[in-house]
Design an enzyme around this catalytic site. Structure first.
Site, PDB file in Angstrom:
ATOM      1  N   SER A 143       0.852  -1.198   0.000  1.00 53.66           N
ATOM      2  CA  SER A 143       0.000   0.000   0.000  1.00 53.66           C
ATOM      3  C   SER A 143       0.881   1.239   0.000  1.00 53.66           C
ATOM      4  CB  SER A 143      -0.898   0.022   1.240  1.00 53.66           C
ATOM      5  OG  SER A 143      -1.504   1.298   1.380  1.00 53.66           O
ATOM      6  N   TYR A 157      -1.175  -0.383  10.547  1.00 58.15           N
ATOM      7  CA  TYR A 157      -1.377  -0.808   9.147  1.00 58.15           C
ATOM      8  C   TYR A 157      -0.207  -0.353   8.276  1.00 58.15           C
ATOM      9  CZ  TYR A 157      -3.756  -1.205   4.587  1.00 58.15           C
ATOM     10  OH  TYR A 157      -4.097  -1.508   3.284  1.00 58.15           O
TER      11      TYR A 157
HETATM   12  P1  NDP Z   1     -11.261  -6.074   1.170  1.00 58.75           P
HETATM   13  O1  NDP Z   1     -11.472  -5.894   2.627  1.00 58.75           O
HETATM   14  O2  NDP Z   1     -12.238  -5.516   0.214  1.00 58.75           O
HETATM   15  O3  NDP Z   1     -11.028  -7.639   0.842  1.00 58.75           O
HETATM   16  C1  NDP Z   1     -10.096  -8.345   1.593  1.00 58.75           C
HETATM   17  C2  NDP Z   1      -9.896  -9.701   1.000  1.00 58.75           C
HETATM   18  O4  NDP Z   1      -8.898 -10.373   1.786  1.00 58.75           O
HETATM   19  C3  NDP Z   1     -11.128 -10.556   1.059  1.00 58.75           C
HETATM   20  O5  NDP Z   1     -11.141 -11.438  -0.033  1.00 58.75           O
HETATM   21  C4  NDP Z   1     -10.943 -11.304   2.378  1.00 58.75           C
HETATM   22  O6  NDP Z   1     -11.628 -12.556   2.461  1.00 58.75           O
HETATM   23  C5  NDP Z   1      -9.462 -11.553   2.349  1.00 58.75           C
HETATM   24  N1  NDP Z   1      -8.936 -11.777   3.689  1.00 58.75           N
HETATM   25  C6  NDP Z   1      -8.942 -10.926   4.741  1.00 58.75           C
HETATM   26  N2  NDP Z   1      -8.418 -11.520   5.825  1.00 58.75           N
HETATM   27  C7  NDP Z   1      -8.072 -12.777   5.440  1.00 58.75           C
HETATM   28  C8  NDP Z   1      -7.496 -13.884   6.114  1.00 58.75           C
HETATM   29  N3  NDP Z   1      -7.178 -13.832   7.407  1.00 58.75           N
HETATM   30  N4  NDP Z   1      -7.298 -15.018   5.401  1.00 58.75           N
HETATM   31  C9  NDP Z   1      -7.631 -15.099   4.089  1.00 58.75           C
HETATM   32  N5  NDP Z   1      -8.180 -14.084   3.408  1.00 58.75           N
HETATM   33  C10 NDP Z   1      -8.394 -12.939   4.081  1.00 58.75           C
HETATM   34  O7  NDP Z   1      -9.806  -5.442   0.915  1.00 58.75           O
HETATM   35  P2  NDP Z   1      -9.173  -4.813  -0.398  1.00 58.75           P
HETATM   36  O8  NDP Z   1      -9.587  -5.533  -1.587  1.00 58.75           O
HETATM   37  O9  NDP Z   1      -9.363  -3.350  -0.329  1.00 58.75           O
HETATM   38  O10 NDP Z   1      -7.632  -5.073  -0.067  1.00 58.75           O
HETATM   39  C11 NDP Z   1      -6.850  -6.078  -0.725  1.00 58.75           C
HETATM   40  C12 NDP Z   1      -5.403  -5.749  -0.457  1.00 58.75           C
HETATM   41  O11 NDP Z   1      -5.117  -4.448  -0.955  1.00 58.75           O
HETATM   42  C13 NDP Z   1      -5.052  -5.709   1.032  1.00 58.75           C
HETATM   43  O12 NDP Z   1      -3.766  -6.243   1.239  1.00 58.75           O
HETATM   44  C14 NDP Z   1      -5.059  -4.218   1.348  1.00 58.75           C
HETATM   45  O13 NDP Z   1      -4.250  -3.919   2.451  1.00 58.75           O
HETATM   46  C15 NDP Z   1      -4.525  -3.652   0.057  1.00 58.75           C
HETATM   47  N6  NDP Z   1      -4.841  -2.245  -0.199  1.00 58.75           N
HETATM   48  C16 NDP Z   1      -6.131  -1.788  -0.293  1.00 58.75           C
HETATM   49  C17 NDP Z   1      -6.370  -0.457  -0.562  1.00 58.75           C
HETATM   50  C18 NDP Z   1      -7.738   0.107  -0.663  1.00 58.75           C
HETATM   51  O14 NDP Z   1      -7.889   1.340  -0.719  1.00 58.75           O
HETATM   52  N7  NDP Z   1      -8.800  -0.688  -0.715  1.00 58.75           N
HETATM   53  C19 NDP Z   1      -5.267   0.492  -0.760  1.00 58.75           C
HETATM   54  C20 NDP Z   1      -3.962  -0.096  -0.654  1.00 58.75           C
HETATM   55  C21 NDP Z   1      -3.777  -1.416  -0.392  1.00 58.75           C
HETATM   56  P3  NDP Z   1     -13.172 -12.623   2.982  1.00 58.75           P
HETATM   57  O15 NDP Z   1     -13.994 -12.078   1.850  1.00 58.75           O
HETATM   58  O16 NDP Z   1     -13.416 -14.038   3.240  1.00 58.75           O
HETATM   59  O17 NDP Z   1     -13.248 -11.746   4.188  1.00 58.75           O
END
Ligand code: NDP
Length: 246
Positions: A143, A157
Site C-alpha cells: 500500500s 497498518y
Molecule cells: P477487502 O477488505 O475488500 O477484501 C479483503 C480480502 O482479503 C477478502 O477477499 C478477504 O476474504 C481476504 N482476507 C482478509 N483476511 C483474510 C485472512 N485472514 N485469510 C484469508 N483471506 C483474508 O480489501 P481490499 O480488496 O481493499 O484489499 C486487498 C489488499 O489491498 C489488502 O492487502 C489491502 O491492504 C490492500 N490495499 C487496499 C487499498 C484500498 O484502498 N482498498 C489500498 C492499498 C492497499 P473474505 O472475503 O473471506 O473476508
C-alpha cells in the site's frame, strides 16, 4: 477472455473473494491462468467468483484458508502445487486494516494485522518458492501507506505495509538467482469494502486524478507484472494511486 499472455500458468492468490483480490483473480484467469484463490469467510462471494470465471471460459478454484494460520496457508499452497505440478504466480493480496491511534489501539490488533499482512506473506512466499522455477512471479499487494501515513490512526497498518515493501526487496535478492521475480504493488485509495464510501470525498480531494482507484486497475498491473513483458522488474514497489503521492 482478454489476451492469452498467461496461458497455462498456475496462479495462487490469497484473499481473492472480494475487492482487489477478486479483480486480480478475474484478470489472471481472463489472460489464461489457472487460478487457485483463498478467502477467510466470504464463501458465497468466492463461489460466485468461481462460477463467473468458469462461465467466461476461465479456470478458478476457491479454498477457505485463514492467512493468519501459517501452517494452513502452507498446506494449501503445497496441495495446490501438487495438484497442478508446479506454481508460476503467487499473489499475496489478503489484508486487514485496523485503524486506531497508538493511544487506544491494543496490542491484539497489532498482532492480528501482522499475522495476516506480514507473517502470511512470509509463509506464503516460503511455501510457494519451493514449487517455482525460472520465470515465476511473486507479487505482494502492499500500500502507498508504506510511503506516506496521511492520517492519524494508521501506524500499525502502515508498519505492516512497510514490512511488505522491505520483505519484497529481500525476497527479490533471495530468489533472483533462480529467475523468480518478486514485486510489490502499492495501491492508493481504491473502491473496495476496506475503503468505505464516507471517506471517498475527502480522499478524492487528495488525488491528482480526483477519483479513487478501481480494483480492475490494480488487477491489470498485477497481471502485467506476472506476464512476459515484466521479466526484468524485481524488488520494486510500484505505486498505483491516481497521483495521491504526487
Ligand atoms: P477487502 O477488505 O475488500 O477484501 C479483503 C480480502 O482479503 C477478502 O477477499 C478477504 O476474504 C481476504 N482476507 C482478509 N483476511 C483474510 C485472512 N485472514 N485469510 C484469508 N483471506 C483474508 O480489501 P481490499 O480488496 O481493499 O484489499 C486487498 C489488499 O489491498 C489488502 O492487502 C489491502 O491492504 C490492500 N490495499 C487496499 C487499498 C484500498 O484502498 N482498498 C489500498 C492499498 C492497499 P473474505 O472475503 O473471506 O473476508
Amino acid at each position: 477472455m482478454n489476451q492469452n499472455t498467461l496461458n497455462g500458468r498456475i496462479a495462487f492468490v490469497t484473499g481473492g473473494s472480494r475487492g482487489i483480490g477478486a479483480a486480480i483473480v478475474r484478470r489472471l484467469a481472463s489472460e489464461g491462468a489457472e487460478v487457485i484463490f483463498t478467502y477467510a469467510s466470504s464463501e458465497a462471494a468466492a463461489d460466485a467468483l468461481v462460477a463467473e470465471v468458469t462461465t467466461k471460459g476461465g479456470r478458478a478454484r476457491a479454498l477457505k484458508v485463514d492467512s493468519a494460520d501459517a501452517a494452513a496457508l502452507t498446506a494449501a499452497i503445497d496441495a495446490a502445487a501438487a495438484g497442478a505440478g508446479r506454481l508460476d504466480i503467487l499473489v499475496n493480496s489478503a489484508g486487514v486494516l485496523e485503524r486506531g491511534s497508538v493511544e487506544t489501539l491494543g496490542i491484539d490488533a497489532f498482532d492480528r494485522t501482522f499475522a495476516v499482512n506480514v507473517r502470511a506473506v512470509y509463509a506464503g512466499v516460503q511455501a510457494a518458492q519451493r514449487h517455482m522455477g525460472e520465470g515465476a512471479s511473486i507479487i505482494n499487494v502492499g500500500s502507498i501507506v508504506a510511503d506516506r501515513t496521511a492520517f492519524p490512526g494508521g501506524a500499525v497498518y502502515s508498519a505492516s505495509k512497510g514490512a511488505v515493501q522491505a520483505m519484497t526487496r529481500g525476497f527479490a535478492r533471495d530468489l533472483g538467482a533462480r529467475g523468480i521475480t518478486v514485486n510489490n504493488v502499492q495501491p492508493g485509495p481504491t473502491e473496495t469494502d476496506m475503503n468505505p464510501s464516507d471517506y471517498h470525498d475527502m480522499l478524492k480531494s487528495l488525488m491528482a486524478l480526483g477519483r479513487l482507484g478501481k480494483p480492475d486497475e490494480i488487477g491489470a498491473l498485477v497481471a502485467w507484472l506476472a506476464g512476459p513483458d515484466a521479466r526484468f522488474i524485481s524488488g520494486a514497489s510500484l505505486t498505483i494511486d491516481g497521483g495521491y503521492l504526487a
